[in-house]
Design a protein around this motif. Structure first.
Motif: not given
Length: 244
Positions: A60-81
């Motif tokens: 991502c040009a805006r925040c520098g996230s890689l595909s695995r970072d975006r996957r992790l963030w999506t997973l975290l928001n599925s009930g882990f936090l």
């Protein structure tokens, strides 16, 4: 263009200064990628496209996230936090570290030994200065393949995690068995054999599962589908661990 610009900046600006001004620089640079064809799930920026890196990963040009970072963030928001959770994160991506630090209702502990990541501590994963049974969630993304004594690291993760706590772990994977050879020590040879000059092994999914279970965890290997809009790769494997 992105890789070339990054190389030029790294020659004239210190890593510390680059990290300090990274958000500002990315905000400016990302204007070149404004659009609506894609959206980063970490920073929510809509983009005309993700940047394709030499290894074919999508950044991502805006925040520098890689595909695995975006996957992790999506997973975290599925009930882990949840409110009051204590999270221990090893060498987090800068995009995710900033995101996690912006959440006011969690106790976020970041650690890194290399100095290349945003971190509050410099813990050795094989000897954590953390009390037993004190962490609710551990994030250990692309760490274990760097650790010669991975059994000791896994034992430490198990020790500090609370009963019924969760750990989210990912490494590079190969088919077949785990490949490791501790006689291979030079960076050049490690890159040839393990895919990166500071890796000491390549896990297989079943091989890593076996080692995690030997450490005491209940290990669930989850395989995720791709998502072109959010720049998520297909058939991505992530381990979700539970301490019984």
């Amino acid at each position: 263009m992105y890789v070339s610009a990054k190389k030029i900046l790294s020659r004239i600006v210190s890593p510390k200064q680059l990290m300090k001004h990274e958000v500002f620089l990315r905000n400016i640079y990302s204007l070149l990628y404004s659009g609506s064809k894609h959206q980063c799930s970490v920073c929510n920026k809509k983009l005309s496209r993700f940047l394709q890196l030499p290894n074919n990963d999508l950044l991502c040009a805006r925040c520098g996230s890689l595909s695995r970072d975006r996957r992790l963030w999506t997973l975290l928001n599925s009930g882990f936090l949840y409110n009051g959770i204590t999270v221990l994160d090893f060498s987090p991506s800068r995009a995710l570290a900033r995101k996690m630090k912006s959440i006011g209702n969690i106790n976020y502990i970041s650690t890194d030994l290399s100095g290349n990541f945003i971190a509050d501590f410099q813990y050795d994963i094989t000897s954590l200065d953390i009390k037993d049974n004190t962490v609710d969630l551990i994030i250990c993304y692309h760490i274990l393949e760097h650790i010669p004594d991975d059994a000791k690291a896994m034992a430490e993760l198990y020790r500090v995690l609370k009963p019924n706590g969760k750990a989210i772990i990912q490494t590079p994977f190969k088919d077949g068995d785990i490949y490791e050879d501790f006689s291979i020590t030079s960076p050049a040879e490690r890159e040839i054999h393990f895919g990166q000059d500071d890796h000491v092994r390549i896990y297989s999914v079943q091989g890593l599962k076996g080692r995690l279970e030997q450490a005491g965890f209940v290990a669930d290997a989850r395989i995720f589908e791709g998502d072109e809009y959010h720049g998520l790769t297909a058939n991505e494997t992530v381990f979700v661990l539970t301490k019984p």
